[in-house]
Design an enzyme around this catalytic site. Structure first.
Site, mmCIF file in Angstrom:
data_model
loop_
_atom_site.group_PDB
_atom_site.id
_atom_site.type_symbol
_atom_site.label_atom_id
_atom_site.label_comp_id
_atom_site.label_asym_id
_atom_site.label_seq_id
_atom_site.Cartn_x
_atom_site.Cartn_y
_atom_site.Cartn_z
ATOM 1 N N GLU A 1 -12.005 -3.478 -2.254
ATOM 2 C CA GLU A 1 -11.055 -2.527 -2.833
ATOM 3 C C GLU A 1 -10.958 -2.752 -4.339
ATOM 4 O O GLU A 1 -10.339 -3.707 -4.785
ATOM 5 C CB GLU A 1 -9.682 -2.709 -2.186
ATOM 6 N N HIS B 1 -9.746 2.326 0.788
ATOM 7 C CA HIS B 1 -9.636 1.158 1.669
ATOM 8 C C HIS B 1 -10.660 1.206 2.816
ATOM 9 O O HIS B 1 -10.335 0.889 3.958
ATOM 10 C CB HIS B 1 -8.215 1.081 2.226
ATOM 11 N N SER B 2 -11.891 1.615 2.525
ATOM 12 C CA SER B 2 -12.905 1.663 3.574
ATOM 13 C C SER B 2 -13.340 0.268 4.003
ATOM 14 O O SER B 2 -13.365 -0.675 3.201
ATOM 15 C CB SER B 2 -14.132 2.442 3.094
ATOM 16 N N TYR B 3 -13.676 0.156 5.286
ATOM 17 C CA TYR B 3 -14.256 -1.058 5.864
ATOM 18 C C TYR B 3 -15.747 -0.798 6.060
ATOM 19 O O TYR B 3 -16.136 0.116 6.795
ATOM 20 C CB TYR B 3 -13.643 -1.366 7.228
ATOM 21 N N HIS C 1 0.798 -1.231 0.000
ATOM 22 C CA HIS C 1 0.000 0.000 0.000
ATOM 23 C C HIS C 1 0.829 1.280 0.000
ATOM 24 O O HIS C 1 0.487 2.249 0.667
ATOM 25 C CB HIS C 1 -0.957 0.007 1.191
#
Length: 347
Positions: free
Chosen positions: A311, A178-180, A108
């Site tokens: 993602e 990269h949201s959860y 990343h």
């Protein structure tokens, strides 16, 4: 129309950090900061019109600055893993940090990726344009890379994520949000939600290095088959550690965007459909969150399976697998990608 408010969120290395709140006519609300382009909150209505925050994160800037598993952040200059932290373009070798300690790979963007900078921010209609120039040699990557990331919220409950970039030297680009997500709300677990992924194939990985083997494998008959919507808790029983962290090869579609995934929460009625211009989507079910203590918003502790990531991306380690597709951006070319998260409800 979507309204945008700006407030002070703290300071980073002597610079002011802002938090932007985008609100649409349906009461949907998106909060994003210019530190790392991090989406800190996403309030989405359920079948009864009650909103809940459906992304993992923190209430204060200091927790993001202290380090976190990319909650809501941008990942770049090249997201996902690069084998051994090394790659060559036109015969020139470039050495990057091997910052994922458990695998020894580059992950990343390195030790200080795009998630750890303050970005220039400019309101733009129903969104915010974040921009910065990543200097030649930053984290070992060649070329001055000019990047724009637009995050928007439409009146019909669509969150838009657009990326563009230009360079003055050949370099790698793979930009990811990269949201959860947890459609029941960030204080719950994901087991009862249903996931469908629009893919017949995956790029399997070595279980130690987490690097793609180069194979493109059918999902049929494997634990990774989400061609039809599956309850996540049931799917996880077919993995040795209930773990999913896998790149899916999306079916090509017509036009700029094609379907990537659909997440359904029967309890709340919320539905999230992901459409993208990119060839892959990494499904990660956050099985590693319990490895450390993450005290999130309102003091809630995030544990394994508190959320999931979808993602949209180029394939991991594409630079070492020619058949995975091109991630090299050259002078005179323009990188562009777009992903939409379309929210609705079912009865």
């Amino acid at each position: 129309m979507t309204t945008i408010q700006r407030q002070h969120f703290g300071e980073h290395q002597g610079q002011a950090v802002s938090l932007f709140t985008l609100t649409n006519v349906n009461g949907m609300r998106l909060c994003v900061t210019d530190y790392g382009c991090i989406i800190t909150q996403l309030w989405v209505p359920d079948r009864h019109g009650q909103t809940e925050d459906i992304v993992l994160g923190f209430d204060e800037l200091a927790s993001y600055q202290a380090g976190h598993p990319f909650f809501g952040a941008i990942a770049g200059r090249c997201a996902n893993r690069i084998a051994g932290g090394r790659f060559s373009i036109d015969g020139d070798e470039h050495i990057l940090a091997t910052n994922e300690l458990t695998t020894g790979q580059h992950l990343h963007g390195g030790l200080r990726g795009f998630d750890k900078y303050i970005w220039q921010a400019q309101p733009d209609g129903d969104g915010i344009i974040f921009s910065r120039t990543s200097a030649d040699g930053e984290e070992g990557y060649p070329g001055n890379l000019r990047v724009c990331h637009r995050i928007g919220l439409t009146e019909n409950n669509v969150m838009t994520l657009s990326f563009s970039a230009e360079t003055d030297k050949p370099t790698l680009v793979n930009l990811v949000n990269h949201s959860y997500y947890n459609l029941l709300g960030h204080t719950h677990l994901i087991h009862n939600q249903q996931l469908k992924i629009e893919a017949d194939f995956i790029t399997p990985v070595d279980e130690v290095t987490m690097l793609p083997t180069g194979e493109i494998r059918r999902v049929a008959g494997t634990a990774f088959d989400f061609r039809n919507a599956r309850r996540l808790g049931d799917a996880m029983l077919h993995r040795p550690a209930q773990d999913f962290d896998m790149n899916y090869v999306l079916k090509p579609g017509q036009g700029e965007l094609h379907p990537a995934a659909t997440l359904i929460c029967p309890q709340s009625g919320r539905v999230m459909e992901v459409h993208t211009s990119l060839p892959g989507v990494q499904f990660y079910n956050a099985f590693k969150l319990s490895n450390k203590v993450w005290n999130g918003k309102a003091g809630h502790r995030y544990q394994a399976f508190s959320g999931l990531c979808l993602e949209t991306q180029a394939f991991p380690d594409s630079i070492h697998h020619a058949h995975f597709g091109n991630v090299v951006l050259r002078p005179g070319e323009k990188y562009h990608s777009r992903t939409e998260h379309r929210f609705s409800t079912v009865a």
